[in-house]
Design a protein around this motif. Structure first.
Motif, PDB file in Angstrom:
ATOM      1  N   MET A  93      29.128  32.205  46.871  1.00  0.00           N
ATOM      2  CA  MET A  93      29.857  32.363  48.139  1.00  0.00           C
ATOM      3  C   MET A  93      30.133  33.844  48.391  1.00  0.00           C
ATOM      4  O   MET A  93      30.300  34.624  47.450  1.00  0.00           O
ATOM      5  N   ALA A  94      30.188  34.242  49.652  1.00  0.00           N
ATOM      6  CA  ALA A  94      30.394  35.644  50.000  1.00  0.00           C
ATOM      7  C   ALA A  94      31.823  36.080  49.712  1.00  0.00           C
ATOM      8  O   ALA A  94      32.748  35.270  49.683  1.00  0.00           O
ATOM      9  N   GLN A  95      31.983  37.390  49.511  1.00  0.00           N
ATOM     10  CA  GLN A  95      33.304  37.963  49.278  1.00  0.00           C
ATOM     11  C   GLN A  95      34.200  37.705  50.487  1.00  0.00           C
ATOM     12  O   GLN A  95      33.803  37.883  51.629  1.00  0.00           O
ATOM     13  N   VAL A  96      35.449  37.265  50.218  1.00  0.00           N
ATOM     14  CA  VAL A  96      36.397  36.962  51.286  1.00  0.00           C
ATOM     15  C   VAL A  96      37.390  38.103  51.481  1.00  0.00           C
ATOM     16  O   VAL A  96      37.729  38.459  52.613  1.00  0.00           O
ATOM     17  N   TYR A  97      37.870  38.684  50.385  1.00  0.00           N
ATOM     18  CA  TYR A  97      38.806  39.811  50.423  1.00  0.00           C
ATOM     19  C   TYR A  97      38.253  40.942  49.561  1.00  0.00           C
ATOM     20  O   TYR A  97      37.571  40.694  48.557  1.00  0.00           O
ATOM     21  N   ASP A  98      38.605  42.169  49.948  1.00  0.00           N
ATOM     22  CA  ASP A  98      38.198  43.312  49.127  1.00  0.00           C
ATOM     23  C   ASP A  98      39.072  43.376  47.874  1.00  0.00           C
ATOM     24  O   ASP A  98      38.569  43.372  46.759  1.00  0.00           O
ATOM     25  N   ARG A 132      36.346  41.888  45.515  1.00  0.00           N
ATOM     26  CA  ARG A 132      35.779  43.023  44.772  1.00  0.00           C
ATOM     27  C   ARG A 132      36.666  43.420  43.614  1.00  0.00           C
ATOM     28  O   ARG A 132      36.185  43.776  42.540  1.00  0.00           O
ATOM     29  N   GLU A 133      37.987  43.355  43.836  1.00  0.00           N
ATOM     30  CA  GLU A 133      38.932  43.795  42.812  1.00  0.00           C
ATOM     31  C   GLU A 133      40.125  42.851  42.760  1.00  0.00           C
ATOM     32  O   GLU A 133      40.613  42.385  43.797  1.00  0.00           O
ATOM     33  N   ASP A 143      44.344  43.341  50.285  1.00  0.00           N
ATOM     34  CA  ASP A 143      44.117  42.549  51.502  1.00  0.00           C
ATOM     35  C   ASP A 143      44.812  41.193  51.407  1.00  0.00           C
ATOM     36  O   ASP A 143      45.158  40.594  52.427  1.00  0.00           O
ATOM     37  N   LEU A 144      44.978  40.715  50.184  1.00  0.00           N
ATOM     38  CA  LEU A 144      45.683  39.459  49.946  1.00  0.00           C
ATOM     39  C   LEU A 144      46.626  39.647  48.770  1.00  0.00           C
ATOM     40  O   LEU A 144      46.217  40.115  47.703  1.00  0.00           O
ATOM     41  N   VAL A 145      47.888  39.284  48.965  1.00  0.00           N
ATOM     42  CA  VAL A 145      48.894  39.319  47.897  1.00  0.00           C
ATOM     43  C   VAL A 145      49.408  37.900  47.716  1.00  0.00           C
ATOM     44  O   VAL A 145      49.814  37.253  48.694  1.00  0.00           O
ATOM     45  N   VAL A 146      49.378  37.416  46.486  1.00  0.00           N
ATOM     46  CA  VAL A 146      49.823  36.052  46.204  1.00  0.00           C
ATOM     47  C   VAL A 146      50.980  36.090  45.215  1.00  0.00           C
ATOM     48  O   VAL A 146      50.846  36.632  44.116  1.00  0.00           O
ATOM     49  N   LEU A 147      52.109  35.530  45.622  1.00  0.00           N
ATOM     50  CA  LEU A 147      53.279  35.453  44.754  1.00  0.00           C
ATOM     51  C   LEU A 147      53.135  34.233  43.850  1.00  0.00           C
ATOM     52  O   LEU A 147      53.163  33.091  44.317  1.00  0.00           O
ATOM     53  N   LEU A 184      42.170  32.694  54.508  1.00  0.00           N
ATOM     54  CA  LEU A 184      42.803  32.221  53.280  1.00  0.00           C
ATOM     55  C   LEU A 184      42.246  30.858  52.873  1.00  0.00           C
ATOM     56  O   LEU A 184      42.026  30.600  51.677  1.00  0.00           O
ATOM     57  N   ALA A 185      42.000  30.007  53.845  1.00  0.00           N
ATOM     58  CA  ALA A 185      41.404  28.708  53.557  1.00  0.00           C
ATOM     59  C   ALA A 185      40.020  28.876  52.935  1.00  0.00           C
ATOM     60  O   ALA A 185      39.641  28.143  52.008  1.00  0.00           O
ATOM     61  N   ASP A 186      39.261  29.864  53.410  1.00  0.00           N
ATOM     62  CA  ASP A 186      37.941  30.136  52.842  1.00  0.00           C
ATOM     63  C   ASP A 186      38.048  30.528  51.376  1.00  0.00           C
ATOM     64  O   ASP A 186      37.211  30.132  50.553  1.00  0.00           O
ATOM     65  N   LEU A 187      39.075  31.308  51.043  1.00  0.00           N
ATOM     66  CA  LEU A 187      39.264  31.689  49.646  1.00  0.00           C
ATOM     67  C   LEU A 187      39.518  30.458  48.782  1.00  0.00           C
ATOM     68  O   LEU A 187      38.897  30.284  47.732  1.00  0.00           O
ATOM     69  N   TRP A 188      40.440  29.598  49.235  1.00  0.00           N
ATOM     70  CA  TRP A 188      40.779  28.420  48.428  1.00  0.00           C
ATOM     71  C   TRP A 188      39.604  27.459  48.325  1.00  0.00           C
ATOM     72  O   TRP A 188      39.395  26.834  47.270  1.00  0.00           O
TER      73      TRP A 188
END
Length: 308
Positions: free
Chosen positions: A1-6, A31-32, A67-71, A162-166
């Motif tokens: 699957m393609a990268q969703v967030y850097d 990426r990171e 680009d995405l922060v998850v608590l 975000l849905a794409d990431l999950w």
């Protein structure tokens, strides 16, 4: 699957965060990955096992340019963390969480979300009784549900991302209102955990009388209770304190059902018991048909060494 967030930043490095690390890497979704944990020992462990691309000594450093922060911290700790990282979130970033309660998280976190940052609470319905950075594995979320609870005014494109990431992590994704989420989880997770903790507590009292025979001769039902009751006590303390109303409502309904069964047993009403057990048995079949468990004799919980 393609990268969703850097860059993805995970605050808290327990079971869910460590599993996210493995799953994101498996699918190449970022990426990171940066990580932070309050405990120096946890940070050291995460570095030793190479859990994240970078493990920082402050939450502010972890979220920089993310680009995405998850608590991924207990619900009771989210307000303090949000207050700490709020000024360091970049414009256009998405802030999310993995808490088992949603209304309390929204009330605690939303005041500290800067203008221009997308706040999208989430709850992956997956877990084990284990915790810590070594406990994670990429398959934890496969075919499990992740519920997104966007707050009012959230940009649809940010929710889709975000849905794409999950989905890339392996989850099925649904959206739900915060209050409805908390009621549903009180039925499917919170009250069952409270019952499990209570039953294990009763057994602990009883084994003092029976010279540990309760433990020695534990049958499968009690073993499942002990597995559930082995979950992180801090997390579950916070769940019950922050989903109080819904849990008490469902616990009241459970008590009513229990009283009805007590009466049937006392009166020898076998017809009532058989009908009740037949109806509830069908719930188990529905869960299996939905792909949320297996009908294997051991319920799919084989020793890790035997999993292939």
């Amino acid at each position: 699957m393609a990268q969703v967030y850097d860059k993805v930043a995970l605050i808290g490095l327990g079971l869910i965060a460590s599993s996210m690390c493995h799953a994101i890497r498996r699918a190449g979704l970022a990426r990171e990955i940066a990580g932070y944990a309050r405990s120096a020992e946890t940070r050291a462990t995460a570095r030793d096992i190479g859990l994240c691309d970078i493990v920082t000594d402050t939450a502010a450093e972890a979220v920089k340019d993310a680009d995405l922060v998850v608590l991924c911290v207990p619900v009771g700790a989210m307000e303090a963390v949000a207050r700490d990282i709020g000024p360091h979130l970049k414009q256009g970033a998405t802030l999310s969480d993995v808490g088992s309660v949603k209304r309390a998280v929204i009330d605690a976190v939303a005041p500290f979300v800067p203008e221009g940052v997308h706040f999208i609470p989430a709850h992956p319905l997956a877990g084990t009784e284990h915790s810590g950075p070594r406990s994670g594995f990429a398959e934890l979320f496969d075919n499990r549900f992740c519920i997104l609870v966007p707050v009012a005014g959230t940009e649809p494109a940010a929710v889709t991302r975000l849905a794409d990431l999950w989905r890339g992590i392996g989850s099925n994704v649904d959206e739900m209102d915060a209050d409805h989420h908390d009621l549903v989880l009180a039925v499917t997770s919170h009250t069952p955990h409270l019952i499990a903790y209570t039953m294990v507590g009763v057994a602990d009292e009883l084994r003092r009388v029976t010279d540990s025979e309760v433990i020695k001769y534990s049958a499968a039902g009690f073993r499942d209770f002990t597995r559930i009751a082995a979950s992180d006590p801090t997390m579950w303390r916070d769940v019950f304190l922050h989903n109080k109303d819904a849990t008490l409502e469902i616990l009241g309904r459970f008590t009513e059902e229990l009283f009805a069964l007590q009466r049937a047993i006392r009166l020898g009403d076998g017809d009532h018991l058989h009908a009740y057990f037949t109806r509830t048995r069908s719930i188990r079949r529905s869960i299996i048909e939905a792909g949320q468990d297996t009908d294997a004799p051991d319920f799919g919980r084989k020793p890790a060494a035997k999993r292939e």
